[in-house]
Design an enzyme around this catalytic site. Structure first.
Site, mmCIF file in Angstrom:
data_model
loop_
_atom_site.group_PDB
_atom_site.id
_atom_site.type_symbol
_atom_site.label_atom_id
_atom_site.label_comp_id
_atom_site.label_asym_id
_atom_site.label_seq_id
_atom_site.Cartn_x
_atom_site.Cartn_y
_atom_site.Cartn_z
ATOM 1 N N PHE A 122 4.559 -45.221 -17.775
ATOM 2 C CA PHE A 122 4.236 -46.389 -18.775
ATOM 3 C C PHE A 122 2.894 -46.261 -19.034
ATOM 4 O O PHE A 122 1.904 -46.170 -17.937
ATOM 5 C CB PHE A 122 4.775 -47.612 -18.205
ATOM 6 C CG PHE A 122 4.705 -48.686 -19.467
ATOM 7 C CD1 PHE A 122 5.573 -48.666 -20.264
ATOM 8 C CD2 PHE A 122 3.711 -49.501 -19.450
ATOM 9 C CE1 PHE A 122 5.389 -49.672 -21.265
ATOM 10 C CE2 PHE A 122 3.545 -50.642 -20.427
ATOM 11 C CZ PHE A 122 4.683 -50.658 -21.272
ATOM 12 N N ASP A 191 6.243 -48.973 -9.431
ATOM 13 C CA ASP A 191 6.388 -49.999 -10.374
ATOM 14 C C ASP A 191 7.940 -50.333 -10.802
ATOM 15 O O ASP A 191 8.726 -49.215 -11.001
ATOM 16 C CB ASP A 191 5.858 -49.505 -11.906
ATOM 17 C CG ASP A 191 5.852 -50.451 -12.971
ATOM 18 O OD1 ASP A 191 6.375 -51.497 -12.902
ATOM 19 O OD2 ASP A 191 5.046 -50.167 -13.881
ATOM 20 N N TYR A 216 8.820 -60.706 -16.776
ATOM 21 C CA TYR A 216 9.669 -61.450 -18.020
ATOM 22 C C TYR A 216 10.621 -60.623 -18.291
ATOM 23 O O TYR A 216 11.390 -60.755 -19.532
ATOM 24 C CB TYR A 216 8.504 -61.415 -18.890
ATOM 25 C CG TYR A 216 7.520 -60.204 -19.218
ATOM 26 C CD1 TYR A 216 8.144 -59.146 -19.713
ATOM 27 C CD2 TYR A 216 6.439 -60.202 -18.842
ATOM 28 C CE1 TYR A 216 7.218 -57.981 -19.989
ATOM 29 C CE2 TYR A 216 5.493 -59.182 -18.692
ATOM 30 C CZ TYR A 216 6.149 -57.875 -19.432
ATOM 31 O OH TYR A 216 5.367 -56.823 -19.534
ATOM 32 N N LYS A 217 10.928 -59.297 -17.760
ATOM 33 C CA LYS A 217 12.373 -58.711 -18.072
ATOM 34 C C LYS A 217 13.477 -59.245 -17.625
ATOM 35 O O LYS A 217 13.906 -60.328 -17.826
ATOM 36 C CB LYS A 217 11.819 -57.219 -17.738
ATOM 37 C CG LYS A 217 10.764 -56.588 -18.317
ATOM 38 C CD LYS A 217 10.670 -55.047 -18.000
ATOM 39 C CE LYS A 217 9.227 -54.477 -18.460
ATOM 40 N NZ LYS A 217 9.059 -54.105 -19.807
ATOM 41 N N ARG A 360 16.779 -48.234 -28.018
ATOM 42 C CA ARG A 360 17.047 -48.432 -26.708
ATOM 43 C C ARG A 360 17.829 -49.803 -26.472
ATOM 44 O O ARG A 360 17.617 -50.843 -27.099
ATOM 45 C CB ARG A 360 15.691 -48.838 -26.081
ATOM 46 C CG ARG A 360 15.465 -48.850 -24.531
ATOM 47 C CD ARG A 360 14.134 -48.883 -24.032
ATOM 48 N NE ARG A 360 13.492 -50.286 -24.298
ATOM 49 C CZ ARG A 360 12.236 -50.488 -23.745
ATOM 50 N NH1 ARG A 360 11.924 -49.934 -22.747
ATOM 51 N NH2 ARG A 360 11.558 -51.733 -24.075
HETATM 52 C C1 PLP Z 1 7.084 -49.844 -16.494
HETATM 53 C C2 PLP Z 1 6.194 -51.072 -16.970
HETATM 54 N N1 PLP Z 1 4.959 -51.279 -16.593
HETATM 55 C C3 PLP Z 1 4.401 -52.109 -17.017
HETATM 56 C C4 PLP Z 1 4.602 -52.842 -18.133
HETATM 57 C C5 PLP Z 1 3.828 -54.116 -18.888
HETATM 58 O O1 PLP Z 1 2.733 -54.483 -18.050
HETATM 59 P P1 PLP Z 1 2.093 -55.978 -18.446
HETATM 60 O O2 PLP Z 1 3.075 -57.084 -18.016
HETATM 61 O O3 PLP Z 1 1.100 -56.343 -17.577
HETATM 62 O O4 PLP Z 1 1.967 -56.006 -19.701
HETATM 63 C C6 PLP Z 1 5.876 -52.612 -18.642
HETATM 64 C C7 PLP Z 1 6.052 -53.266 -20.036
HETATM 65 O O5 PLP Z 1 7.053 -53.103 -20.944
HETATM 66 C C8 PLP Z 1 6.465 -51.575 -18.390
HETATM 67 O O6 PLP Z 1 7.496 -51.332 -19.013
#
Ligand code: PLP
Length: 401
Positions: A122, A191, A216-217, A360
């Site tokens: 990402f 991650d 938030y997911k 998606r």
């Molecule tokens: C794998 C991954 N890492 C990090 C993030 C986003 O990071 P942040 O919450 O700091 O914007 C996302 C956002 O979709 C993501 O898919």
């Protein structure tokens, strides 16, 4: 073909659906971007704002326990990721936590000058790792997924990967790669943004070193919810937080001019936690209480399988067909993927688009039924086969895709 009614009737997670607020007529397949609202969250926000903030004011740091929330809310997450409560913290954003943990890991391997990652990681992970590498006098080496194992040589101090790819949905072997990294003398940073809440993640079994993820997911913490981080207990006292704010101090209210890190995971705090946002995340995590992660992972996989079956061959699957190799979402490749997603949204199926050509769809196991996922697959199929997506308005790009 799987019978969705049978699957719903036998679903051990069916009880959870009624705890979410889902607009009538909508089939929401975007929990991988923003999880649905738990019904209890607005009332909880009311309590935290009106009673705790409004009436209790500053006393609520003690009386309502706000000061402990970064650790106490993290404890609810522990069973979902196979960690002990004292190895987890709710704080900051995923991006910030990536930076903090990558810097901490590099400092533990000062003689190794490479952070290894995957080139399709990402973007925020890549940017943060790049910065951490630069500040640590190291180099970020980003290779194709198939070359990761071979690239794990004696120069690598940290292997940092996203467990489930945000585009393809393909899952890494977290335990296997952690073992390979350890055998090569490297640490690991995972991650889990697309894993927590959909897979039976087991950080302890994998002996993982560092991890983090979004709130938030699938965890339904609300837009911009605070993130989480994990540091294996045995490493905590050896680690330095590169953003050492007063909340990570051993005794913040001594107002010491010299920094002394708190014992354990608490040292990874930086500044004052966002209490309203923390309250919302707490409600999201409560919905996972007493939920078996094996059931969660099994349902995630079956929902995906059912959707693939119902979409059929009208779109090219660009995710693994085998649920055991996927996370919680599925992508289909099509030159007009953006239009197909927009047309599906108009028909009540919410997915999203990831450039350059992916439609998606995510499958949050607590808030979805098999029946609606089967129906959603049939709707997407109809959108494609009927050429409905060709209407020009569906091609107009919005800022958030
Ligand atoms: C794998 C991954 N890492 C990090 C993030 C986003 O990071 P942040 O919450 O700091 O914007 C996302 C956002 O979709 C993501 O898919």
């Amino acid at each position: 073909m799987l019978d969705p009614a049978d699957l719903d009737a036998a679903d051990p997670l069916a009880f959870a659906r009624g705890r979410f607020r889902i607009p009538d007529g909508l089939i929401y397949l975007d929990g991988n971007s923003l999880g649905v609202l738990p019904k209890s969250t607005p009332a909880r926000l009311g309590v935290t704002s009106e009673q705790e903030w409004g009436d209790g004011l500053i006393s609520s740091w003690n009386a309502a326990g706000w000061i402990d929330w970064p650790l106490s809310i993290a404890a609810r997450l522990a069973p979902l990721v196979g960690a002990s409560p004292d190895e987890l913290l709710i704080c900051d954003s995923t991006s910030i936590n990536l930076f903090k943990l990558a810097m901490a890991a590099c400092a533990l391997r000062p003689d190794r000058k490479v952070i290894l990652t995957e080139e399709a990681n990402f973007p925020t992970d890549l940017y943060m790792l790049q910065s951490a590498a630069k500040l640590s006098g190291a180099e970020l080496r980003a290779v194709p997924r198939s070359e990761l194992s071979a690239a794990l040589d004696q120069t690598v101090g940290l292997l940092s990967l996203t467990h489930v790819d945000y585009r393809s949905g393909e899952r890494h072997d977290l335990a296997g790669l952690t073992g390979e990294a350890h055998r090569a003398g490297a640490l690991t940073l995972w991650d889990l943004s697309h894993s927590a809440g959909v897979l039976a993640v087991d950080l302890a079994r994998a002996n993982a070193d560092f991890a983090l993820g979004c709130g938030y997911k699938y965890l339904s913490g609300g837009p911009g919810a605070p993130a989480f981080l994990f540091v294996r207990r045995g490493l905590q006292q050896l680690c330095t937080n590169p953003l050492p704010g007063w909340f990570g101090h051993e005794s913040p209210f001594d107002f010491d001019t010299g920094y002394r890190p708190a014992t354990g995971i608490a040292r990874f705090q930086t500044g004052t936690p966002p209490i309203l946002a923390m309250a919302a995340l707490d409600e999201g995590l409560k919905l996972f209480a007493n939920v078996d992660t094996a059931d969660v992972e099994a349902k995630t996989g079956r929902l995906g399988d059912l959707f693939i079956e119902n979409v059929g061959d009208c779109l090219a699957l660009a995710s693994p067909r085998d649920a055991g190799r996927r996370g919680g979402h599925i992508v289909f490749a099509h030159d007009a993927a953006y239009s197909i997603v927009q047309a599906s949204i108009e028909r009540g199926v919410i997915g999203d688009f990831r450039a350059p050509n992916l439609a998606r769809f995510g499958f949050a196991p607590l808030s979805l039924t098999y029946s609606e996922v089967a129906k959603a697959g049939a709707i997407v199929r109809d959108v494609v086969l009927s050429d409905y997506w060709r209407e020009p308005r569906f091609a107009e790009r919005k800022a958030v895709t």
